[in-house]
Design an enzyme around this catalytic site. Sequence first.
Site, mmCIF file in Angstrom:
data_model
loop_
_atom_site.group_PDB
_atom_site.id
_atom_site.type_symbol
_atom_site.label_atom_id
_atom_site.label_comp_id
_atom_site.label_asym_id
_atom_site.label_seq_id
_atom_site.Cartn_x
_atom_site.Cartn_y
_atom_site.Cartn_z
ATOM 1 C CB ILE A 1 15.265 34.660 10.384
ATOM 2 C CG1 ILE A 1 14.330 34.792 11.599
ATOM 3 C CG2 ILE A 1 15.986 35.976 10.094
ATOM 4 C CD1 ILE A 1 13.291 35.903 11.522
ATOM 5 C CG HIS A 2 14.846 34.028 3.863
ATOM 6 N ND1 HIS A 2 13.528 33.814 4.170
ATOM 7 C CD2 HIS A 2 14.858 34.582 2.630
ATOM 8 C CE1 HIS A 2 12.769 34.213 3.159
ATOM 9 N NE2 HIS A 2 13.553 34.684 2.199
ATOM 10 N NE ARG A 3 11.325 38.476 2.865
ATOM 11 C CZ ARG A 3 11.095 37.951 1.675
ATOM 12 N NH1 ARG A 3 11.950 38.154 0.701
ATOM 13 N NH2 ARG A 3 10.036 37.244 1.453
ATOM 14 N NE ARG B 1 19.723 36.291 1.993
ATOM 15 C CZ ARG B 1 20.503 37.212 1.417
ATOM 16 N NH1 ARG B 1 21.345 37.915 2.149
ATOM 17 N NH2 ARG B 1 20.452 37.415 0.129
ATOM 18 C CG ASP C 1 12.643 37.010 7.465
ATOM 19 O OD1 ASP C 1 12.478 35.851 7.034
ATOM 20 O OD2 ASP C 1 13.774 37.505 7.645
#
Length: 355
Positions: free
Chosen positions: A204-206, A237, A278
């Site tokens: 997950i990083h968006r 992130r 994502d």
Amino acid sequence: MKILSVVGARPQFVKLAAVADAAAQRDDVQHVIVHTGQHYDAAMSDVFFADLRIPAPDVNLGAGSGSHGRQTGAMLSAMDEVLEEQQPDWVLVYGDTNSTLAGTLAAVKMHVRVAHLEAGLRSFNRRMPEEHNRVLTDHAADLLLAPTEVAREHLEGEGLGSRTLVVGDVMTDVCLRVTASVADQPLHLPTGIDPAGDFAVATIHRADNTDDPERLAAVLGALRASPLPIALLAHPRLVAKAREAGLALGGGSVHVGDPLAYADLVAAVSRARAVVTDSGGLQKEAYLLGTPCATVRTETEWVETLEDGWNQLVPDPAGLARALERPRPTAERPDHYGDGHAAERVVDALRERTR
Ligand code: UD1
């Protein structure tokens, strides 16, 4: 002919591996690599150059992190000198990151021709910084190298059909090449995950998932409550934003690890029961490797993966458990993403158009 590739973020290094290989096979092609410095951690950058045997960058702009404007601006102002010195026939930019946009703007303003690899992808979500980077880059570039027919249709719809060429997907070139070499490789999974049992690989990083603490808490809560053990390969992130929000990454079903090198990721995904992500690239890799994917977003650019249920959008994290429990699709996976030779087509397209 001289091609100057501008890269900076992790997925671009994977694409670069295919292009650098194809360029090396042509005697009349000189390939210069410019690393913007957007991703600088060893696990996000160096390991990709080493493992995918990419030549070391000729130039590193050292742009580093920052707000979008500062990060993009730092790259943009550093590019002029590089272009003056290198005088390439083509600047080749990749995908949808701030490095893509900076490389494009610097080149078009100096009348250097720009080719955009992975042109024509659209999420139609204007909240995504990547969507602006894609649209602006496609409209500025001279040659649009599209991965799929759907991407070509988007470009035609925006009046860019005459500059478009469908070449296939270069990430597929690399994924297919690496898959063959990792069949019996031991898995590098976070402590607590049994490599012989069922597990899901998650990334997950968006910004849409990480930057709002409430949304991030919901995503992490859904992962913790997952019916499958989760190997969470934590992007910097995600780590930074969870820390800022005072949220723990692990607990429940979640076992946290560092990002993996590319071959280790391919090995893990090919043996996982499912993928939760994502990331654009990982949705496609899951499809190519035949692992069902749950995409924690409202839309995807890689719409072909949704056919027959290999990929499923999970806009509300509360739907994650159901998505992970769905039966494994049995349908064939057509080769929407090309035949593994896209990078050769990219290099040849540039050679044919060099005066
Ligand atoms: C960027 C791209 C995204 C791509 C992703 C792949 C943009 C707008 N986004 O997102 O399209 O899918 O890369 O990973 O260009 N950080 C580190 N170490 C690093 C790199 C980043 O700690 O090596 C930290 C930064 O300090 C920052 C955060 O990670 O806080 C985000 O980095 P940034 O480059 O802004 O964007 P990504 O989220 O990685």
